[in-house]
Each structure stands twice: as structure tokens, then as C-alpha cells.
Design a protein around this motif. Structure first.
Motif, short mmCIF file in Angstrom:
data_model
loop_
_atom_site.label_atom_id
_atom_site.label_comp_id
_atom_site.label_asym_id
_atom_site.label_seq_id
_atom_site.Cartn_x
_atom_site.Cartn_y
_atom_site.Cartn_z
N PRO A 1 0.84 -1.21 0.00
CA PRO A 1 0.00 0.00 0.00
C PRO A 1 0.87 1.25 0.00
CG PRO A 1 -0.62 -1.47 1.80
CD PRO A 1 0.64 -2.02 1.22
N GLU A 2 0.32 2.37 -0.48
CA GLU A 2 1.13 3.58 -0.42
C GLU A 2 1.29 4.00 1.03
OE1 GLU A 2 -0.91 6.25 -3.09
OE2 GLU A 2 -1.84 7.37 -1.47
N ASP A 3 2.44 4.61 1.31
CA ASP A 3 2.77 4.91 2.69
C ASP A 3 2.03 6.17 3.14
OD1 ASP A 3 4.01 4.16 4.94
OD2 ASP A 3 6.02 4.80 4.35
N LEU A 4 1.68 6.18 4.42
CA LEU A 4 1.11 7.41 4.97
C LEU A 4 2.25 8.40 5.18
CD1 LEU A 4 -1.22 5.92 7.71
CD2 LEU A 4 -1.89 6.83 5.49
N ASP A 5 1.90 9.65 5.23
CA ASP A 5 2.93 10.64 5.52
C ASP A 5 3.13 10.71 7.02
OD1 ASP A 5 3.48 11.50 2.89
OD2 ASP A 5 1.50 12.43 2.87
N TRP A 6 4.31 10.32 7.46
CA TRP A 6 4.57 10.29 8.90
C TRP A 6 5.35 11.51 9.35
CZ3 TRP A 6 2.04 6.77 11.68
CH2 TRP A 6 1.53 5.67 10.98
N GLY A 7 5.50 12.45 8.47
CA GLY A 7 6.24 13.63 8.87
C GLY A 7 7.72 13.38 8.75
N PRO A 8 8.53 14.42 8.97
CA PRO A 8 9.97 14.33 8.73
C PRO A 8 10.69 13.54 9.82
CG PRO A 8 9.37 16.53 9.50
CD PRO A 8 8.11 15.72 9.45
N GLU A 9 11.00 12.26 9.52
CA GLU A 9 11.88 11.42 10.34
C GLU A 9 11.80 11.69 11.84
OE1 GLU A 9 14.20 9.11 8.67
OE2 GLU A 9 12.97 9.58 6.92
N GLU A 10 10.62 11.83 12.37
CA GLU A 10 10.51 12.10 13.80
C GLU A 10 10.75 10.84 14.61
OE1 GLU A 10 6.88 14.03 15.23
OE2 GLU A 10 7.01 15.26 13.43
N GLU A 11 11.34 10.98 15.77
CA GLU A 11 11.44 9.85 16.68
C GLU A 11 10.03 9.55 17.18
OE1 GLU A 11 13.83 7.70 17.95
OE2 GLU A 11 15.09 8.46 16.33
N PRO A 12 9.61 8.27 17.13
CA PRO A 12 8.25 7.95 17.56
C PRO A 12 8.06 8.21 19.06
CG PRO A 12 9.51 5.96 17.04
CD PRO A 12 10.31 7.12 16.58
N ASP A 13 6.81 8.45 19.42
CA ASP A 13 6.44 8.76 20.78
C ASP A 13 6.63 7.55 21.71
OD1 ASP A 13 5.11 10.91 22.36
OD2 ASP A 13 3.75 9.22 22.79
N GLN A 14 7.25 7.77 22.87
CA GLN A 14 7.51 6.67 23.81
C GLN A 14 6.23 5.98 24.26
OE1 GLN A 14 10.23 5.03 24.74
NE2 GLN A 14 11.29 6.29 23.21
N ALA A 15 5.18 6.76 24.50
CA ALA A 15 3.91 6.18 24.96
C ALA A 15 3.32 5.25 23.89
CB ALA A 15 2.93 7.29 25.30
N ASP A 16 3.44 5.67 22.61
CA ASP A 16 2.95 4.83 21.52
C ASP A 16 3.73 3.53 21.45
OD1 ASP A 16 1.20 6.77 20.84
OD2 ASP A 16 2.35 7.55 19.12
N ILE A 17 5.04 3.63 21.63
CA ILE A 17 5.89 2.44 21.57
C ILE A 17 5.48 1.47 22.68
CG2 ILE A 17 8.25 1.58 21.86
CD1 ILE A 17 9.25 4.15 20.60
N LEU A 18 5.31 2.03 23.88
CA LEU A 18 4.98 1.19 25.03
C LEU A 18 3.65 0.48 24.83
CD1 LEU A 18 6.35 0.55 27.70
CD2 LEU A 18 4.75 2.14 28.79
N SER A 19 2.64 1.23 24.38
CA SER A 19 1.32 0.60 24.25
C SER A 19 1.34 -0.45 23.13
CB SER A 19 0.22 1.64 24.03
OG SER A 19 0.27 2.15 22.73
N LEU A 20 2.10 -0.20 22.08
CA LEU A 20 2.19 -1.20 21.03
C LEU A 20 2.87 -2.48 21.53
CD1 LEU A 20 2.05 -1.07 17.49
CD2 LEU A 20 4.15 -2.20 18.21
N GLN A 21 3.93 -2.30 22.34
CA GLN A 21 4.62 -3.48 22.88
C GLN A 21 3.71 -4.26 23.81
OE1 GLN A 21 7.28 -4.37 21.36
NE2 GLN A 21 7.22 -2.40 20.32
N GLN A 22 2.91 -3.52 24.61
CA GLN A 22 2.00 -4.22 25.52
C GLN A 22 0.96 -5.00 24.74
OE1 GLN A 22 0.81 -0.89 27.89
NE2 GLN A 22 2.38 -1.24 29.46
N GLU A 23 0.41 -4.39 23.70
CA GLU A 23 -0.57 -5.09 22.87
C GLU A 23 0.03 -6.32 22.21
OE1 GLU A 23 -2.46 -2.43 20.06
OE2 GLU A 23 -3.08 -1.13 21.71
N SER A 24 1.28 -6.20 21.77
CA SER A 24 1.93 -7.34 21.12
C SER A 24 2.09 -8.50 22.09
CB SER A 24 3.30 -6.94 20.57
OG SER A 24 3.18 -5.85 19.70
#
Ligand SMILES: [Zn+2]
Ligand SMILES: [Zn+2]
Lengths: 218, 181
Positions: B100-123
Motif C-alpha cells: 500500500p502507499e505509505d502514509l505521511d509520517w512527517g519528517p523522520e521524527e522519533e516515535p512517541d515513547q507512549a505509543d511504543i509502550l502501548s504497542l509493545q503491551q498489545e503485542s
């Protein structure tokens, strides 16, 4: 983007995630996901299922030199360069990126072939297990009524069509199987452009299209 | 038996690979994932030689693409899975799989820590939910992902009627969804 009403099934998204679909279906799934945030999210969760399965699977011992060979592969430069996925065109184009890759540009680059009654098509080069084609249906025109021998997916890229089941607008995908016989009619407002993927030739109910079918390959 | 590990740790490994080309981090990650990738490829129909060769390519690609890994969008296991799956499609199935075509995630930003944590917990939650599925449902989901089989081919192989398979997979998905809530 936000008005998509007809989506892919879990079965199709899972098969796309698992990598078991023929190319033509991969293409239409990728095209719909490019236009639909719901299915994009759903697909991400199917990929996570794949990740969790891989994580939990029994392992198979690798050869002693496997790591060394991998490092050799990395340093030798033999790997093909990283291709970033095509960026979104921000709604500026009719065709989403995966389709533009097949066509070599947007709709103006499509090599249409007339198939009668103003309807045009372009068959896209995919593996033979299933076929994919772009269809151009002038506003208000009907595609002859037909049944399906296998599965047929139709994704609307421009305009809309209406059939016995519902109305399908940009981004919507209709999933038709053996049980459905329908006569899609392009909406009056605008010429309709669709991507159709099927794993078996359609079965037309009227004599003339049936004779013509092998020539049109639809 | 599954080795116990902290899944957030693999993210640190990925960062070390990306920023410092850290071979020690890569070796640890390799030791865990390469045998799983090989098993996945063998279950998908590759013989041991081809699976070994493809495993090297998958792991090398992981190194090469380390800068594209985004811990707020996928776990490391999911990332490895998608690379292995793509290799399987190229090498074993000889099909193309447009992305699929990629979404625009903005300029090479470091991802948010809270997002990372919740994704790891869900995994982790998903991993536990899959492990807890009744054996028959888990087997069918594994076959659907690893076996390179469409549902009707699964029916041929397992002797189960197609309807049963579809409803069992659906049931398994419902259970997973329920477990994720
Ligand atoms: Zn959708
Ligand atoms: Zn149809």
C-alpha cells in the motif's frame, strides 16, 4: 478517504498479510488499503498476528556459519538497495501508488482498449492465477449483467457504480462470488473508473458478451 | 520451549544496529530470530538448504532496513515477520506483492515513547492470547499464515470441510479480538 463504506473481508486481509494471494488480488488489496484507514489498521493487526506466530513458533537450528554468511552478505553489497514504499500523492491522483507502479503513471498513462458501448479496459500485467484490469465506464452506462465463476473484487477509483446490492463510490470495494449475478451501472454524475480482479472468467448471461468474452478477456 | 525475554529489549537492539551498526546487538537478535525465520520458511514449503539461504537474506535485510523500523507501528517480531513473508513470496511463491502507499509520517521524527509502550503491551497480549487459543484453532491460524495454503487447500490437507475451517478461523479471530479488549 473517510467515506469508504464497503471494505475488504478479514479473510482477504489475513491472506494478504500471510502472503498467500495471487498477484492480482495483492494489487487490489494494496490499492484499497492505500485509500482506507480502517483496512490499513486491520491489516496492521493481521501482521501482528503473523509476528506473534513467528515469535511463538518452534525454532529450526541454523548452520554454524549462518551468522558469518549473513554478515558477508551485508558487507558484500550484494543486497538489492532499499526501496521505500511509494509516498502518498495526497489525493492529487486518481490511481493510488501501487496502481501507478503498474500503469507507469496516473490515469492519463493507461492504455485503454475499447470493448463496446463506450466501455474501455486495460489489462494489467500480473501472474496468471488471477487477472486484474482497469475499467472505464462512461457515466450512466451499464456493464452487461453477469454471474461469476470465482471471486471478483471491484474497487472504485473514480465516480461510482450502482448494482442490485448497493452503491459503490471512490474507495469502495465490491466482493462478488458465485452467488451474485449483477448489472453494475455507472452513476450519472461522472465517468466511472474501477479496478477489477478476478480468479476466473466471468460468466455473462447474454449471448453476445459470452461470445466476445475470450477476445476481451473479461 | 520459548525463551523468556523482554520484548522492549529488541527495540534497543534495533536502535543499536541502526545508530552504531552494532554487531553484538545484531548477533543477539540473530540468535533469537534466525532459527524462527528458518522454521517459518520450512513450514512454508522450503527445503532446509533454501530456508537457510533465505534466512540469511531476511536477517541481512533486517540490518539493511534498520532505519525504517518504527517501534510505534510494529513490534520487532512483526517487522521480522513481514520481511520473512516478503522473502517467502519472492523465493517460494514467485508472486509480486505490491505494498500500500505509505502514509505521511512527517519528517523522520522519533516515535512517541507512549505509543511504543502501548504497542509493545498489545503485542505481548496478542502473543499470550494466541498461545491460549484451543489447539485446533491455533493450528488452523498457523496453517493459514505458515502453510502457504488458501483455505480450500487447507481443507484438502486437513480433511475438514471448508465451512468448518472458515468458522474456526473466524472464531479464533473473535477470541483474539476479545482478548485484546
Ligand atoms: Zn476498507
Ligand atoms: Zn461482476
Amino acid at each position: 478517504m473517510h467515506n469508504v463504506k464497503h471494505h475488504l473481508t478479514d479473510q482477504l486481509l489475513m491472506a494478504y498479510s500471510a502472503g498467500t494471494l495471487p498477484e492480482a488480488f495483492n494489487l487490489i488489496v494494496a490499492a484499497h488499503v492505500s485509500m482506507c484507514d480502517d483496512c490499513r489498521a486491520q491489516l496492521a493487526s493481521f501482521d501482528s498476528v503473523g509476528g506473534a506466530l513467528l515469535d511463538g513458533t518452534d525454532s529450526q537450528p541454523v548452520a554454524e556459519d549462518c551468522f558469518a554468511e549473513t554478515m558477508r552478505l551485508i558487507t558484500s553489497g550484494a543486497l538489492s538497495p532499499v526501496k521505500r514504499p511509494s509516498p502518498s500523492a495526497q489525493g492529487a491522483s486518481v490511481l493510488p501508488a501501487p496502481l501507478r507502479d503498474y500503469v507507469g503513471g496516473d490515469v492519463d498513462k493507461v492504455k485503454w482498449k475499447p470493448i463496446g458501448m463506450g466501455v474501455k479496459q486495460a489489462i494489467l500485467p500480473t501472474s496468471k492465477e488471477a487477472s486484474a484490469r482497469l475499467l472505464y465506464i462512461p457515466a450512466g452506462t451499464a456493464v452487461p449483467d453477469h454471474g461469476h465463476r470465482g471471486m471478483e473484487l471491484t474497487l472504485v477509483l473514480q465516480g461510482a457504480f450502482v448494482d442490485e446490492t448497493d452503491r459503490f463510490g471512490r474507495g469502495d470495494i465490491e466482493i462478488a462470488d458465485e452467488d451474485l449475478t449483477h448489472t453494475p451501472v455507472a452513476d450519472i454524475g461522472e465517468d466511472c473508473i474501477c479496478l477489477a480482479a478476478t480468479d476466473a472468467p466471468l460468466r455473462f448471461n447474454k449471448l453476445i458478451p459470452r461470445i466476445a468474452q475470450p477476445f476481451f478477456r473479461i | 520451549m520459548k525463551t523468556k525475554y523482554d520484548p522492549t529489549d529488541w527495540i534497543t537492539h534495533m536502535t543499536r544496529i541502526r545508530d552504531d551498526q552494532d554487531q553484538t546487538a545484531f548477533a543477539e537478535l540473530f540468535q533469537y530470530f534466525a532459527p524462527r525465520v528458518k522454521a517459518f520458511l520450512m513450514r512454508s514449503g522450503a527445503d532446509a538448504t533454501l530456508a537457510e539461504e533465505c534466512t540469511q537474506e531476511v536477517m541481512a535485510t533486517l540490518w539493511q532496513k534498520a532505519h525504517l523500523f518504527d517501534a510505534s507501528r510494529a513490534s520487532v517480531a512483526t517487522w521480522v515477520f513481514t520481511i520473512a513473508r516478503n522473502r517467502k513470496i519472492d523465493a517460494l511463491r514467485k508472486q509480486r506483492r505490491p505494498e500500500p502507499e505509505d502514509l505521511d509520517w512527517g519528517p523522520e521524527e522519533e516515535p512517541d515513547q507512549a505509543d511504543i509502550l502501548s504497542l509493545q503491551q498489545e503485542s505481548e497480549q496478542l502473543g499470550r492470547a494466541i498461545a491460549a487459543l484451543p489447539a485446533k484453532q491455533r493450528e488452523l491460524i498457523e496453517k493459514a499464515y505458515f502453510g502457504d495454503l488458501s483455505h480450500s487447500e487447507i481443507a484438502d490437507q486437513t480433511g475438514l470441510p471448508l465451512g468448518t475451517i472458515k468458522s474456526r478461523i473466524r472464531l479464533a479471530l473473535d477470541r483474539l479480538r476479545h482478548a485484546m479488549k
